[in-house]
Write a protein that holds these residues in place. Structure first.
Motif, mmCIF file in Angstrom:
data_model
loop_
_atom_site.group_PDB
_atom_site.id
_atom_site.type_symbol
_atom_site.label_atom_id
_atom_site.label_comp_id
_atom_site.label_asym_id
_atom_site.label_seq_id
_atom_site.Cartn_x
_atom_site.Cartn_y
_atom_site.Cartn_z
ATOM 1 N N LEU A 1 9.865 -5.619 -11.806
ATOM 2 C CA LEU A 1 8.543 -5.715 -12.429
ATOM 3 C C LEU A 1 7.447 -5.712 -11.366
ATOM 4 O O LEU A 1 6.399 -5.076 -11.545
ATOM 5 C CB LEU A 1 8.443 -6.975 -13.287
ATOM 6 C CG LEU A 1 9.163 -6.914 -14.637
ATOM 7 C CD1 LEU A 1 9.096 -8.271 -15.342
ATOM 8 C CD2 LEU A 1 8.552 -5.851 -15.512
ATOM 9 N N VAL A 2 7.664 -6.400 -10.253
ATOM 10 C CA VAL A 2 6.679 -6.444 -9.179
ATOM 11 C C VAL A 2 6.524 -5.046 -8.567
ATOM 12 O O VAL A 2 5.401 -4.565 -8.324
ATOM 13 C CB VAL A 2 7.090 -7.472 -8.105
ATOM 14 C CG1 VAL A 2 6.224 -7.359 -6.858
ATOM 15 C CG2 VAL A 2 6.997 -8.879 -8.669
ATOM 16 N N VAL A 3 7.638 -4.333 -8.329
ATOM 17 C CA VAL A 3 7.592 -2.990 -7.776
ATOM 18 C C VAL A 3 6.879 -2.051 -8.763
ATOM 19 O O VAL A 3 6.037 -1.232 -8.370
ATOM 20 C CB VAL A 3 9.002 -2.491 -7.447
ATOM 21 C CG1 VAL A 3 8.992 -0.998 -7.112
ATOM 22 C CG2 VAL A 3 9.593 -3.279 -6.299
ATOM 23 N N SER A 4 7.177 -2.186 -10.035
ATOM 24 C CA SER A 4 6.534 -1.360 -11.055
ATOM 25 C C SER A 4 5.029 -1.619 -11.090
ATOM 26 O O SER A 4 4.224 -0.698 -11.179
ATOM 27 C CB SER A 4 7.159 -1.637 -12.422
ATOM 28 O OG SER A 4 6.467 -0.952 -13.425
ATOM 29 N N PHE A 5 4.631 -2.878 -11.026
ATOM 30 C CA PHE A 5 3.223 -3.250 -11.029
ATOM 31 C C PHE A 5 2.513 -2.667 -9.807
ATOM 32 O O PHE A 5 1.403 -2.129 -9.908
ATOM 33 C CB PHE A 5 3.086 -4.780 -11.072
ATOM 34 C CG PHE A 5 1.666 -5.241 -11.092
ATOM 35 C CD1 PHE A 5 0.869 -5.075 -12.221
ATOM 36 C CD2 PHE A 5 1.092 -5.837 -9.971
ATOM 37 C CE1 PHE A 5 -0.435 -5.486 -12.245
ATOM 38 C CE2 PHE A 5 -0.216 -6.251 -9.985
ATOM 39 C CZ PHE A 5 -0.987 -6.079 -11.126
ATOM 40 N N ILE A 6 3.142 -2.750 -8.641
ATOM 41 C CA ILE A 6 2.559 -2.206 -7.412
ATOM 42 C C ILE A 6 2.411 -0.680 -7.517
ATOM 43 O O ILE A 6 1.374 -0.116 -7.145
ATOM 44 C CB ILE A 6 3.406 -2.605 -6.178
ATOM 45 C CG1 ILE A 6 3.272 -4.118 -5.929
ATOM 46 C CG2 ILE A 6 2.968 -1.840 -4.935
ATOM 47 C CD1 ILE A 6 4.189 -4.651 -4.858
ATOM 48 N N LEU B 1 -1.037 1.376 -7.443
ATOM 49 C CA LEU B 1 -1.210 2.437 -6.459
ATOM 50 C C LEU B 1 -1.596 3.758 -7.137
ATOM 51 O O LEU B 1 -2.504 4.470 -6.685
ATOM 52 C CB LEU B 1 0.071 2.611 -5.638
ATOM 53 C CG LEU B 1 0.018 3.604 -4.493
ATOM 54 C CD1 LEU B 1 -1.003 3.182 -3.457
ATOM 55 C CD2 LEU B 1 1.384 3.752 -3.874
ATOM 56 N N SER B 2 -0.934 4.102 -8.236
ATOM 57 C CA SER B 2 -1.253 5.343 -8.938
ATOM 58 C C SER B 2 -2.659 5.286 -9.548
ATOM 59 O O SER B 2 -3.397 6.279 -9.527
ATOM 60 C CB SER B 2 -0.207 5.655 -10.006
ATOM 61 O OG SER B 2 -0.210 4.657 -11.002
#
Length: 156
Positions: free
Chosen positions: A6-11, A15-16
């Motif tokens: 979830l943290v990687v997805s949020f980052i 970024l996008s």
């Protein structure tokens, strides 16, 4: 593990979103620059058109002054020749006439003007026949911009 994903997805989403905002700002700068360039091109065209009109008026004024000067010179020559006709008739015949008669020049110009239509008239006739500006420029052996200006002046 799910928390890490979830943290990687949020980052990645953040970024996008940041990249999308940067691209939008770039696009707006390009559009603004394009508008400024278009405005500058229109200003240059208007300035050039005004310059050409002034040039045309100045040429017409010069031709008028030249014909007036030639008319005055021929009148003065006729007065002098009529007063001295008896005494200098043999001398005048020996001297060549360097200046043509104004009436003769006007007749030649009128005949030439009647025989050859002006560039503006030719361009306008071709435009009315449905020819494109590029085709007209090729036919008349002139530049595309020159033909555009001629047609623009003719429309006004």
């Amino acid at each position: 593990m799910i928390a890490f994903l979830l943290v990687v997805s949020f980052i990645l989403h953040a970024l996008s979103l940041f990249v999308i905002i940067l691209l939008y700002l770039q696009l707006s700068k390009v559009k603004e620059t394009e508008k400024r360039q278009q405005q500058m091109a229109e200003e240059m065209e208007q300035t050039f058109s005004a310059y050409l009109l002034e040039w045309k008026e100045e040429n017409e004024r010069f031709l008028k002054e030249l014909t007036d000067m030639l008319t005055n010179r021929t009148k003065a020559d006729r007065k002098q020749s009529s007063s001295k006709a008896d005494a200098t008739s043999t001398k005048e015949e020996a001297l060549p006439n360097y200046f043509p008669n104004v009436d003769d020049v006007k007749d030649i110009v009128d005949i030439r003007h009647q025989a050859m239509p002006s560039l503006v008239e030719e361009a306008w006739q071709l435009f009315e026949q449905g020819k494109t500006i590029e085709e007209i420029a090729k036919i008349l052996k002139k530049g595309k911009t020159e033909i555009e200006l001629l047609l623009k002046f003719r429309q006004k």
